[in-house]
Design a protein around this motif. Structure first.
Motif, PDB file in Angstrom:
ATOM      1  N   LEU B 298       0.813  -1.205   0.000  1.00 26.90           N
ATOM      2  CA  LEU B 298       0.000   0.000   0.000  1.00 26.90           C
ATOM      3  C   LEU B 298       0.850   1.261   0.000  1.00 26.90           C
ATOM      4  O   LEU B 298       0.678   2.123  -0.852  1.00 26.90           O
ATOM      5  CB  LEU B 298      -0.948  -0.041   1.196  1.00 26.90           C
ATOM      6  N   GLU B 302       1.072   3.989  -2.956  1.00 22.70           N
ATOM      7  CA  GLU B 302       0.698   5.362  -2.634  1.00 22.70           C
ATOM      8  C   GLU B 302       1.757   6.346  -3.098  1.00 22.70           C
ATOM      9  O   GLU B 302       1.458   7.387  -3.653  1.00 22.70           O
ATOM     10  CB  GLU B 302       0.488   5.511  -1.122  1.00 22.70           C
ATOM     11  N   THR B 303       2.990   6.006  -2.848  1.00 23.26           N
ATOM     12  CA  THR B 303       4.013   6.968  -3.227  1.00 23.26           C
ATOM     13  C   THR B 303       4.084   7.129  -4.734  1.00 23.26           C
ATOM     14  O   THR B 303       4.580   8.114  -5.229  1.00 23.26           O
ATOM     15  CB  THR B 303       5.390   6.520  -2.724  1.00 23.26           C
ATOM     16  N   LEU B 320      -6.603   1.320  -5.165  1.00 22.10           N
ATOM     17  CA  LEU B 320      -6.208   1.581  -3.775  1.00 22.10           C
ATOM     18  C   LEU B 320      -7.202   0.969  -2.817  1.00 22.10           C
ATOM     19  O   LEU B 320      -6.832   0.376  -1.802  1.00 22.10           O
ATOM     20  CB  LEU B 320      -6.185   3.088  -3.528  1.00 22.10           C
ATOM     21  N   GLN B 321      -8.451   1.149  -3.159  1.00 22.78           N
ATOM     22  CA  GLN B 321      -9.464   0.636  -2.239  1.00 22.78           C
ATOM     23  C   GLN B 321      -9.437  -0.879  -2.171  1.00 22.78           C
ATOM     24  O   GLN B 321      -9.661  -1.460  -1.123  1.00 22.78           O
ATOM     25  CB  GLN B 321     -10.847   1.138  -2.670  1.00 22.78           C
ATOM     26  N   SER B 324      -6.340  -1.763  -0.047  1.00 15.54           N
ATOM     27  CA  SER B 324      -6.455  -1.494   1.378  1.00 15.54           C
ATOM     28  C   SER B 324      -7.647  -2.221   1.979  1.00 15.54           C
ATOM     29  O   SER B 324      -7.893  -2.105   3.163  1.00 15.54           O
ATOM     30  CB  SER B 324      -6.594   0.000   1.603  1.00 15.54           C
TER      31      SER B 324
END
Lengths: 455, 579
Positions: B298, B302-303, B320-321, B324
């Motif tokens: 994650l 993200e980065t 992303l969802q 995560s």
């Protein structure tokens, strides 16, 4: 990614006098021989953010910063400079350029941030939760490093009790409370309904607001419009958004959108509801959603918005240059432990050193600097084209560009700005010397701030 | 794909008993298959005979249906009838069948539209066609099928399958094929990891073959599907589709990488967008499965937020969802993904000197959408094409998910009688709807929600049920054998139903089903037909998902329980968190 980046570079900073002057606005203050703004821009560039808006306070500063950026980042970044009047605060600055903001989300970064926190991570967190504001929090640097850098007593940071109180929800994803600096002096108020909704709140005072925010543009603009007394993002806008998160009046971009969607497919209104319900049920509801629901039904009756927190990992480096102490610390760190922030080499090409001159570790020498015999440099940064005589000791100090230091000077824990002349046998301890100042031979200062009188 | 298919055809019905199996009367398993055959290949005499014998055959009138491809209309009707008559026998596990309904819908909504009708079928038929031969041992039918159809079927089903999982496919600009593939790979991996979802529950387990019960259900499904497929074939020109379908088939990625094949893993790593650190202590039995150090993906993704520029934000967000675990449940994921694609298509504009059809196919790698895009007439303007695609997506969501759920609910509710005690495991959106609907109808029943650590998804379901005023009991799976005595019916959701009848669902589902079987409690599996897949899987070991091992060593809300802290690095300890 539909993000716009605004760098709030600031202009003159009172807390940094005498380092900052008309000729050297705060964004251009050299940190380890790079203007502090360089660190932010570099970081953004690394993240592939090439379209930036840099907001500078003051016309003159704007020109200077603009000139520097176009010289340094030509062909690398697409930067627009906006000069805004001084003293309108960060919120005011955003308000001033509000009509340039068009993207869905805005990333506002303070220009004095020296950090390796990835802007992408903040943005991703923001997107993931569909938040209205996401604040970057990082652990407060251990400022107990006073063994060396105990610079001038005029630091505002030294004021006791200046810390942040930040309340997080149990999963550390949402901001529940944020109070900064001055407000915290006596007591702080929490809203009962907020506490009730969250159930459990973790109060942290070891976190610092890094001044990197992601905002939802529509909300930000609305708040700025409606609350025209708001001056600062940190002290006004963010706390306001956090406080009103369960009874948001603003906002609500979410709801109109849903309606639009519904209109498009009149044919299956029912299905639309089902779709949204399936989606809603799929995720663990945050306290916002729980609160916004009727006690018994699914209908959303109360409007809420989410305020997220991105907590940088403790290993990342993140400091704001907002005081002379911080300036010293950053200089030390950038040459030392956090040297990954700088991509280029630390020691400039071929400084001329005299015989028996030693340069210790964690030092930086700019190009074209010359040093005489038997000098000692420890944990210091020396800028470009400095001329340092013999028998000079420089410890824990920052010497900027074009400084002339006479023989036998001893400099400890001080900042010497550009074009300063130190004549022979000057002893400085914990001093700041403003640009262009001439220190007469043999004088001794301790803990003072020396600057030319402004004419 | 091809090799697999052939293998499948070979597979014997008996194979179904590999893995967790409950003693099913052998005759049934044999008897079932014929039914399937029939719709497709009516004539074979032997099969029909068998069919008659089959105990469950009574419910399936569709058997008698003439060869599908030609009379779509008849088919539809019959199919509907077949599925709709609820069996008097409460034991029948039914997977409610959507397909007939879909057809209906398609015809209703888009009377004139070839495209639409074509689409829904196209995605389904694969399942049907392939499932038929594979699941029910009739190789004959496969062979006899017109080549076009069988091909199509394969391709289509693959598509469907892919859409869901691959999910976070992206629009990219000017990326090389390799890059694209990398992304896809990465997304899939991401998804897999994230998929806290239950999607793939223990497979073997999933064999909800609770004796006789399941079989009828299986039988119904395929048959209905078949109908679909046949219709499709009829309505659409076979000739048109065939060629593209074949191509697509070639594109279809290997269903699952075997992670104990080092060279492949290396290659995949090079292509991956998400950096994945392999966990150190992996359980030997599951070494072939991807298992990554939890928590590294994650932050890494993200980065990269701004670096994946060509990706549409909506797509990224869904990724992303997934990663995560913010979105759980097959339906929700599927919907979320399609909505992201819709966004992406909405914002898409064809670059100069390119045609939408070519360019957009390169950017979207959902097989379903690619298929749709490829079928767009060249003459269509950009805006028209976009709106067509978006309509297609809406239609997919509405027909395959929403409508099918409605149909399932409608049918399943009839199985609930006053005084029943219903047990469900985990949180299935369909089961929830069934329960709520039954409650709205005023039926009096009690619900037992069985949950399991570490996800505790049942709690969310429980909260919603209780809020609606249902009377519930909540327990964890370890108490299931105690509570089962009171239960009169078990409702389960499923992530997928494979062509050999294997039900795929959240880990633990098999336990529940088998306990139910031991107590002679009927089990009903509710699965939308778009989740049907042609793959055959014999046990839960060949394909499963491993979650974060830390999750099982921690107890939510009891932080003082930390006996296993730091044990992750111990050489001789392997934690296994099957999902």
């Amino acid at each position: 990614m539909d993000f716009q980046v605004v760098v709030l570079a600031g202009g003159n900073s009172k807390s940094l006098t005498p380092l900052v002057s008309k000729d050297v606005p705060k964004p251009l203050l050299p940190v380890a021989n790079h203007p502090v703004l360089y660190y932010v821009l570099h970081q953004l560039e690394e993240s592939n953010l090439k379209n930036l808006i840099v907001v500078v306070e003051g016309e003159d500063a704007g020109l200077l910063v603009g000139a520097w950026i176009s010289g340094t980042f030509v062909d690398r970044l697409h930067v627009e400079i906006a000069a805004v009047p001084e003293d309108i605060g960060t919120a005011g600055a955003l308000r001033a350029i509000s009509h340039y903001l068009t993207a869905k989300d805005i990333l506002a970064v303070s220009g004095d941030l020296v950090s390796d926190v990835s802007p992408g991570a903040v943005a991703a967190t923001h997107r993931r939760h569909d938040a209205v504001v996401t604040a970057t929090l990082c652990s407060v640097p251990i400022s107990g490093s006073s063994e060396l850098g105990s610079s001038g007593g005029k630091d505002k940071t030294k004021k006791p009790g200046r810390y942040n109180i930040i309340g997080l929800d149990p999963r550390k994803q949402f901001l529940v409370h944020i109070a900064t600096g001055a407000e915290v002096e006596k007591d702080t108020r929490l809203q009962k309904h907020l506490l009730h909704a969250v159930g459990q709140m973790e109060i942290r005072s070891d976190l610092m607001d890094a001044h990197m925010y992601a905002f939802k543009r529509s909300v930000l603009q609305e708040v700025l419009d409606r609350k025209d007394t708001f001056q600062s993002l940190k002290q006004d806008v963010v706390p306001y958004l956090v406080q009103s998160q369960l009874k948001s009046q603003a906002v609500l971009s979410g709801i109109p959108q849903a309606e639009e969607d519904g209109n498009k497919k009149v044919s299956f209104p029912n299905n639309q509801v089902m779709v949204s319900q399936i989606l809603a049920n799929a995720s663990t509801p945050s306290f916002h959603e729980l609160y916004s629901m009727d006690p018994d039904g699914f209908a959303q009756t109360r409007k809420t918005h989410k305020c997220c927190a991105y907590i940088a990992s403790s290993s990342s480096y993140c400091v704001r240059l907002n005081s002379i102490q911080a300036f010293m610390d950053i200089n030390r760190d950038v040459t030392g432990e956090a040297d990954h922030l700088l991509s280029d080499n630390v020691i400039g090409p071929s400084p001329k050193l005299g015989t028996k001159t030693t340069v210790g570790p964690h030092c930086m020498l700019g190009e074209g600097s010359e040093m005489g015999d038997k000098c000692q440099v420890k944990r210091s940064v020396i800028g470009r084209h400095c001329r340092i005589g013999s028998h000079v000791k420089v410890v824990n100090s920052v010497v900027m560009n074009h400084v002339t230091i006479g023989d036998g000077c001893i400099i400890q824990g001080s900042v010497i700005c550009s074009n300063v002349q130190l004549q022979e046998r000057v002893v400085l301890k914990d001093c700041q010397v403003g640009a262009g100042f001439v220190v007469t031979a043999g004088s001794e200062y301790k803990g003072e701030s020396l600057a030319r009188k402004e004419k | 794909m091809d090799p697999r298919r052939t293998a499948r055809t070979v597979s014997d019905p008996k194979v179904r008993q590999v893995g967790f199996f409950t003693p099913a009367p052998p005759e049934r398993s044999i008897s079932d298959p014929p039914r399937f055959q029939d719709p497709i290949q009516p004539p074979s005499p032997s099969s029909t005979q068998v069919n008659d014998q089959s105990p469950s055959g009574n419910s399936l009138s569709p058997v008698m249906i003439p060869p599908a491809h030609h009379h779509s209309d008849n088919f539809l009707r019959t199919a509907l009838q077949a599925t709709s008559p609820p069996k008097a026998f409460s034991y029948s596990a039914k997977t409610v069948t959507i397909p007939p309904e879909n057809e209906d819908v398609a015809s209703l909504f888009s009377p004139g539209r070839k495209v639409v009708s074509a689409k829904s079928p196209s995605s389904f038929p694969g399942v049907k066609a392939s499932s038929v031969p594979a699941s029910e041992l009739t190789t004959v039918s496969v062979v006899n099928l017109p080549p076009g159809i069988s091909e199509k079927a394969g391709g289509a089903s693959v598509e469907v399958q892919n859409d869901r999982p691959v999910s976070a496919k992206t629009l990219k600009e000017k990326t090389s094929k390799a890059e694209r593939r990398a992304l896809q790979e990465a997304q899939r991996a991401a998804k897999a990891a994230a998929k806290a979802e239950g999607t793939k529950a223990s497979s073997a387990a999933s064999k909800v073959v609770t004796s006789a019960n399941t079989k009828p259900s299986k039988a119904t499904k395929p048959s209905s599907q078949k109908n679909d497929g046949s219709q499709v074939a009829a309505s659409e020109k076979k000739g048109d589709d065939r060629a593209p379908e074949k191509d697509r088939k070639k594109d279809a990625p290997h269903p699952r990488m075997q992670y104990d094949d080092k060279s492949r893993v290396e290659k995949a790593k090079k292509r991956a967008v998400v950096k994945q650190t392999e966990a150190r202590n992996r359980v030997e039995l599951f070494r072939h499965l991807p298992q990554y150090e939890h928590g590294t993906q994650l932050p890494d993704l993200e980065t990269k937020f701004f670096e994946l520029d060509p990706m549409h934000p909506a797509v990224y967000k869904v990724g992303l969802q997934y990663l995560s675990g913010d979105i759980r449940g097959g339906n929700a994921r599927c919907i979320a993904m399609f909505q992201a694609f819709k966004e992406a298509i909405k914002d898409y504009s064809t670059p100069p000197e390119k045609t939408l059809i070519r360019d957009l196919t390169a950017r979207i790698s959902s097989y379903f959408l690619k298929n749709r895009i490829a079928k767009l007439p060249l003459a269509l303007s950009e805006s028209e094409a976009k709106s067509t695609l978006m309509l297609d997506i809406d239609r997919f969501i509405n027909e395959k998910i929403i409508l099918s759920e409605k149909v399932i609910v409608k049918h399943a509710v009839t199985k609930i009688r006053d005084g029943d005690v219903l047990l469900t495991y985990g949180a299935s959106s369909v089961v929830e709807m069934i329960l709520l609907h039954a409650h709205e109808l005023g039926k009096h029943f009690r619900v037992v929600v069985v949950d399991s650590r570490p996800k505790l998804e049942g709690q969310l379901l429980l909260r919603r049920l209780v809020r609606k005023g249902l009377s519930c009991t909540y327990t964890h799976v370890n108490a299931v054998s105690c509570i089962m005595q009171d239960v009169t019916r078990v409702f389960l959701g499923a992530s997928s139903v494979l062509s050999n009848g294997t039900v795929y669902s959240r880990v633990g589902t098999a336990c529940v089903a088998m306990v139910a079987h031991a107590f002679c409690v009927p089990v009903l599996v509710c699965c939308e037909a778009y989740k049907f897949h042609e793959r055959v899987q014999l046990d839960s070991i060949c394909f499963n998902e491993l979650g974060n091992p830390d999750a099982i060593s921690k107890v939510q809300g009891r932080e003082e329980i930390n006996y296993l802290d730091g044990f992750v690095n111990q050489e001789n300890l392997q934690l296994l968190n099957l999902m």
